[in-house]
Write an enzyme that holds these catalytic residues in place. Structure first.
Site, mmCIF file in Angstrom:
data_model
loop_
_atom_site.group_PDB
_atom_site.id
_atom_site.type_symbol
_atom_site.label_atom_id
_atom_site.label_comp_id
_atom_site.label_asym_id
_atom_site.label_seq_id
_atom_site.Cartn_x
_atom_site.Cartn_y
_atom_site.Cartn_z
ATOM 1 N N ASP A 102 -4.362 10.447 -0.654
ATOM 2 C CA ASP A 102 -3.816 9.320 0.112
ATOM 3 C C ASP A 102 -4.896 8.247 0.210
ATOM 4 O O ASP A 102 -6.076 8.515 -0.028
ATOM 5 C CB ASP A 102 -3.356 9.782 1.499
ATOM 6 C CG ASP A 102 -2.250 8.872 2.060
ATOM 7 O OD1 ASP A 102 -1.962 7.813 1.456
ATOM 8 O OD2 ASP A 102 -1.669 9.223 3.106
ATOM 9 N N ASP A 103 -4.464 7.033 0.550
ATOM 10 C CA ASP A 103 -5.448 5.947 0.662
ATOM 11 C C ASP A 103 -6.352 6.158 1.877
ATOM 12 O O ASP A 103 -7.551 5.900 1.823
ATOM 13 C CB ASP A 103 -4.772 4.564 0.678
ATOM 14 C CG ASP A 103 -3.636 4.447 1.690
ATOM 15 O OD1 ASP A 103 -3.321 5.439 2.393
ATOM 16 O OD2 ASP A 103 -3.034 3.363 1.781
ATOM 17 N N ASP A 106 -5.655 8.186 9.312
ATOM 18 C CA ASP A 106 -5.903 7.418 10.549
ATOM 19 C C ASP A 106 -5.810 8.377 11.733
ATOM 20 O O ASP A 106 -6.800 8.984 12.146
ATOM 21 C CB ASP A 106 -4.891 6.262 10.613
ATOM 22 C CG ASP A 106 -5.139 5.304 11.765
ATOM 23 O OD1 ASP A 106 -5.518 5.760 12.846
ATOM 24 O OD2 ASP A 106 -4.932 4.085 11.602
#
Ligand SMILES: O=P(O)(O)OC[C@H]1O[C@H](OP(=O)(O)OP(=O)(O)O)[C@H](O)[C@@H]1O
Ligand SMILES: O=c1[nH]c(=O)c2nc[nH]c2[nH]1
Ligand SMILES: [Mg+2]
Length: 168
Positions: A102-103, A106
């Site tokens: 995934d980028d 969070d």
């Protein structure tokens, strides 16, 4: 919609920087693999997954499609498409030898859901914030929780006012 404080700091990332960070991630992952397949968490994971798969020579790419943010605002997490049965089989059912990309992580909510699907997979993100960091096996750059990361595909070239005219 879930109440959410607008992040104080901005961390804009250029295409060049993103490519460099994805290559750095690939270097690290090369010491961990080999992987039978890459699972990209869409949409943000698609670009890093393409770069990492290219660097590691992985040709089987799958997606798990998850949406939870509407621009800066966190909404209910929705799984729009799961991991294909073929990929789950390649990972022996538990995700062994699968690489999830995934980028960023969070709050960790997205990673937690994917981990529950394939607990033994290796999780990699390019960027990580402190709350989500424990859910990721490999990442490149940590930013503070009150930072919003702006990815190159969400940005455009625009005029930047001079500092003396009040620019931050
Ligand atoms: O750790 P969390 O708090 O779950 O946040 C991280 C996720 O949020 C973003 O995806 P988003 O839901 O915005 O969808 P997108 O990838 O299609 O942009 C990002 O790409 C991660 O997948
Ligand atoms: O573009 C993004 N930048 C972020 O910092 C972030 N956090 C969750 N989802 C995000 N999307
Ligand atoms: Mg995403």
């Amino acid at each position: 919609m879930i109440a959410h404080k607008t992040p104080d700091k901005a961390f804009p990332v250029s295409w060049d920087q993103f490519h460099r960070d994805c290559r750095a991630l690939s270097w690290r992952l090369n010491e961990t693999g080999p992987f039978h397949a890459v699972v990209a968490i869409t949409r943000g994971g698609l670009v890093p997954a393409a770069i990492v798969a290219r660097e590691l020579g992985v040709r089987v790419i799958d997606t798990v499609c998850i949406a939870s943010y509407d621009h800066l605002h966190k909404s209910e997490l929705k799984v729009l498409k799961g991991i294909s049965d073929m990929t789950v089989k390649l990972g022996g059912g538990s995700g062994r030898n699968l690489l999830v990309v995934d980028d960023l992580v969070d709050t960790g909510a997205t990673a937690r859901v994917v981990r529950s699907m394939i607990p033994d997979a290796h999780f990699a993100t390019v960027y990580a914030k402190p709350l989500g960091k424990p859910l990721v096996d490999t990442f490149i750059t940590e930013v503070s929780q009150d930072t919003w990361i702006y990815f190159p595909w969400d940005l455009d070239l625009a005029f930047a006012p001079p500092l003396r005219d009040g620019a931050a």
